[in-house]
Scaffold this motif. Structure first.
Motif, PDB file in Angstrom:
ATOM      1  N   ASN A 124      -0.276   3.093  -5.616  1.00 13.18           N
ATOM      2  CA  ASN A 124      -1.347   2.107  -5.782  1.00 13.18           C
ATOM      3  C   ASN A 124      -2.493   2.312  -4.797  1.00 13.18           C
ATOM      4  OD1 ASN A 124      -0.526   1.112  -3.302  1.00 13.18           O
ATOM      5  ND2 ASN A 124      -0.130  -0.973  -4.014  1.00 13.18           N
ATOM      6  N   LYS A 125      -2.482   3.438  -4.068  1.00 13.24           N
ATOM      7  CA  LYS A 125      -3.454   3.627  -2.998  1.00 13.24           C
ATOM      8  C   LYS A 125      -4.900   3.703  -3.513  1.00 13.24           C
ATOM      9  CE  LYS A 125      -2.937   8.698  -2.837  1.00 13.24           C
ATOM     10  NZ  LYS A 125      -2.512   9.834  -1.993  1.00 13.24           N
ATOM     11  N   ARG A 126      -5.092   4.205  -4.726  1.00 13.77           N
ATOM     12  CA  ARG A 126      -6.468   4.312  -5.231  1.00 13.77           C
ATOM     13  C   ARG A 126      -7.090   2.951  -5.477  1.00 13.77           C
ATOM     14  NH1 ARG A 126      -6.538   9.472  -9.463  1.00 13.77           N
ATOM     15  NH2 ARG A 126      -5.938  11.047  -7.905  1.00 13.77           N
ATOM     16  N   GLU A 133       1.900   5.247  -2.314  1.00 17.30           N
ATOM     17  CA  GLU A 133       1.376   6.411  -3.031  1.00 17.30           C
ATOM     18  C   GLU A 133       0.864   6.067  -4.426  1.00 17.30           C
ATOM     19  OE1 GLU A 133       0.080  10.114  -3.655  1.00 17.30           O
ATOM     20  OE2 GLU A 133       1.004   9.479  -1.763  1.00 17.30           O
ATOM     21  N   TYR A 165       0.858  -1.170   0.000  1.00 19.81           N
ATOM     22  CA  TYR A 165       0.000   0.000   0.000  1.00 19.81           C
ATOM     23  C   TYR A 165       0.902   1.229   0.000  1.00 19.81           C
ATOM     24  CZ  TYR A 165      -3.320   3.616   1.283  1.00 19.81           C
ATOM     25  OH  TYR A 165      -4.070   4.768   1.290  1.00 19.81           O
ATOM     26  N   GLU A 170     -10.459   7.026   4.822  1.00 17.85           N
ATOM     27  CA  GLU A 170     -11.449   6.101   4.265  1.00 17.85           C
ATOM     28  C   GLU A 170     -12.022   5.195   5.344  1.00 17.85           C
ATOM     29  OE1 GLU A 170     -10.483   4.148   0.450  1.00 17.85           O
ATOM     30  OE2 GLU A 170      -8.695   5.402   0.426  1.00 17.85           O
ATOM     31  N   ASP A 184      -4.584   8.758   3.862  1.00 13.24           N
ATOM     32  CA  ASP A 184      -5.765   8.565   3.023  1.00 13.24           C
ATOM     33  C   ASP A 184      -6.544   7.324   3.452  1.00 13.24           C
ATOM     34  OD1 ASP A 184      -5.245  10.787   1.312  1.00 13.24           O
ATOM     35  OD2 ASP A 184      -3.699   9.612   0.324  1.00 13.24           O
TER      36      ASP A 184
END
Length: 294
Positions: A73-75, A71, A69, A112, A108
């Motif tokens: 591939n975080k989406r 920057e 996890y 979430e 982030d």
């Protein structure tokens, strides 16, 4: 509004918990017993750099499965991790070193998780910025952590100008390849303040270089910088800062409403109030009440 009872919500709701686990910043002995136990008990570990984290897990004989996890591939990874948490799996989030979610994409995932009523639980431990602060010899009662400075000179200058009136001590990270150039601009914008440049925290070559900005610039000309640095800078109310021209504190002749209005040219009102409050060392609520009076 979100109310979290860290050690009751998960059992009652059937969702998992997101643990933010601090890892060593250099010395493996800084790993806490609680951190080791947590990493063994969760179903999954989400790591910024799986190769780095795998070395840590191997050292402490932790068999838990690890996923990436970061920057880039975080989406894609974030929603999947949230799905697993909602299904009841508990996940530990770790960064390369120190506390996760500080100047990294973990923030982030935390956001979430909170939006989905998933408990977020800190497992405290080593932190480079605070470790540097407490050995700097500079005031610790009020401080601002600013993360990593911009790379370009123009952006860096603007970044520093926004903080030049800060009364509290300033903290930021810098690489050995950039620190000398950054110090030059730091001196140009903030004046010749007292600073501490602290490198290789908790490691064998840990070193603190304390003095004025100009003294540290001279030091690095004779001693090429090595290792990652945490830079601790005297705030606007300090001795070195008080020797600067009065014009450095750009807002000194503005009343509070004009100060907020200045920032509203670039930001929304909420952010403008926040920045004015930081400049003046005031609570945001006080600034809000003052500028909205009447």
């Amino acid at each position: 509004m979100n109310i979290q009872k860290s050690f009751a919500d998960a059992a009652a709701s059937g969702v998992g918990s997101l643990y933010l686990v601090a890892t060593p910043i250099g010395n493996l002995e800084d790993m806490t017993f609680r951190a080791i136990r947590t990493l063994k008990e969760v179903q999954l570990i989400a790591a910024e750099d799986t190769r780095q984290t795998r070395k840590l897990l191997t050292h402490f004989e932790i068999p838990t499965r690890i996923v990436s996890y970061h920057e880039h591939n975080k989406r894609a990874s974030g929603p999947e991790l949230v799905r697993l948490l909602l299904e009841g799996q508990s996940i530990a989030l770790v960064s390369d070193a120190g506390l996760p979610a500080i100047s990294d994409p973990g923030a982030d995932l935390v956001k979430e998780a909170i939006e989905n009523d998933i408990p977020v639980i800190p497992i405290p431990g080593a932190n480079a910025a605070l470790s540097a602060l407490i050995i700097s010899g500079l005031p610790t009662d009020r401080f601002l952590f600013a993360g990593f400075p911009p790379r370009e000179k123009k952006s860096l200058t603007k970044w520093l100008q926004e903080m030049q009136g800060q009364a509290g001590t300033l903290l930021f990270y810098e690489s050995p390849h950039r620190i000398s150039k950054t110090l030059v601009i730091l001196g140009e914008v903030l004046g010749d303040r007292q600073i501490a440049c602290i490198r290789e925290l908790t490691k064998r070559h840990e070193e603190a270089i304390r003095g004025t900005i100009s003294e540290c610039i001279d030091w690095f000309e004779e001693h090429p910088p090595q290792g990652e640095f945490c830079v601790v800078v005297e705030g606007a109310g300090g001795i070195g800062a008080s020797e600067q021209p009065a014009a450095v504190i750009w807002w000194k002749d503005l009343d509070l409403a004009a100060h907020v209005a200045h920032y509203e040219e670039q930001y929304d009102r909420k952010e403008a109030i926040k920045r004015a409050a930081l400049d003046r060392g005031l609570p945001k609520r006080d600034v809000y009440n003052e500028v909205n009076r009447g």
